[in-house]
Scaffold this motif. Structure first.
Motif: not given
Length: 356
Positions: A209-211, A214-216, A252-253, A274-275
């Motif tokens: 879905g909407h991930v 901080p990895t962005a 994200c994790i 994935i949710s």
């Protein structure tokens, strides 16, 4: 951006390792990850690094991307470790790998909503052509399993008020350039299924879905990423809609551990949402959680015509996670924790001068 200097990020990664069902089956294997510096891909690589460091799994990590310097900057000292190898890769070009691997996770894709409008041709081709080349490679070199990271946008629009199951598809306007992303993902999923049927390639699909997290990168213009960096800079969050669109948000994790679980336990030929079931909230809710974490305000403005054209047309893109959870996976970071940690992690590494 050295996320490893954040104690919160390392703690989140460490806590999450047990969420990867059957992770010990990765011992002494090799995993190739495309899009390895991206929001999702880099979190996956971080999970693999910690599985080596903490669980001693001896996984050979092939991190694919276009820019070696960017890869080195993202993964720091791990870049020079014996079990980490950079592989030059461009989703628009033919695969020229001279390596043999056990698993492939394909996460390289244009994920910038504005670019869907500016470069719809490249958006479609990179999705379809990139996966086509990797499927050919998987067939030729007898890869154990290949996993394709698709998107919740394949579901399109309908009048559902409940979360999407994996077999529920709605309307996508084929003649709108914004649909280059959703149609490209749909076509690529069918390509995966076709390769499995015709050539016996073991392939599984995930639909995040909407991930967020901080990895962005700072240039990421998805709203969750933009809002997080607004907060980091002490700026108010500017909403360009009423924010009532319902989304499945996933830290994200959590997303990375779900993907690795599907890689190891997912049924070939199947797709998995994935949710995190505890993180189905509106964009407005997400904005206010971030604003509270950074002590800023949420304000509302009208969008420009160009901004509006790039919006996801789905008013409800919440995802049912029952199928994923039946594999044994559960998310451990709800929206409040994940969004707050995103802000705190960015603040930690900013205080060390590590965000560029």
């Amino acid at each position: 951006m050295n996320l490893y200097k954040s104690s919160i990020y390392i703690d989140d990664l460490t806590k999450s390792l047990e969420s990867i069902i059957d992770y010990r089956n990765l011992k002494n294997s090799s995993v190739l990850v495309t899009g390895a510096t991206g929001l999702i891909g880099s979190a996956i690589v971080d999970e693999l690094i910690l599985l080596n460091n903490i669980k001693n799994l001896n996984i050979k990590i092939y991190a694919c991307g276009r820019n070696k310097d960017k890869m080195r900057e993202r993964f720091g000292t791990y870049f020079d470790m014996e079990n980490f190898e950079f592989v030059h890769y461009d989703a628009c070009c033919n695969v020229k790998f001279d390596i043999s691997v056990d698993y492939i996770i394909h996460g390289a894709s244009n994920a910038n909503p504005m670019l869907y409008m500016e470069q719809p041709v490249e958006t479609m081709l990179s999705n379809f052509q990139g996966m086509y080349q990797l499927l050919l490679y998987a067939y030729k070199y007898h890869v154990k399993k290949i996993l394709y990271i698709s998107s919740s946008e394949v579901y399109g629009k309908n009048d559902k008020n409940s979360a999407y199951m994996e077999d529920e598809y709605g309307f996508v306007d084929l003649l709108t350039p914004r649909s280059s992303y959703s149609c490209g993902k749909r076509a690529t999923e069918t390509l995966c299924s076709s390769f499995m049927y015709e050539y016996g390639v073991d392939v599984t699909i995930v639909r995040p879905g909407h991930v967020y997290g901080p990895t962005a990168q700072k240039i990421d213009n998805r709203v969750s990423s933009m809002f997080a960096y607004n907060v980091l800079n002490g700026e108010n969050i500017v909403m360009k809609s009423d924010g009532m669109q319902l989304r499945s948000y996933c830290y994200c994790i959590d997303c990375a551990t779900a993907i690795l679980t599907v890689l190891l336990k997912g049924i070939p030929g199947e797709a998995y949402n994935i949710s995190n079931s505890s993180s189905i909230i509106t964009i407005r809710d997400m904005a206010f959680i971030l604003a509270k974490a950074g002590n800023v305000q949420v304000v509302f403005e009208k969008p420009s015509i160009i901004e509006k054209a790039g919006y996801n047309p789905m008013s409800n893109s919440s995802l049912n996670s029952n199928k994923l959870e039946k594999l044994g996976w559960n998310g451990i970071f709800d929206a409040s924790i994940g969004l707050e940690h995103t802000v705190k992690i960015l603040q930690q590494i900013t205080s060390l001068g590590d965000i560029k």
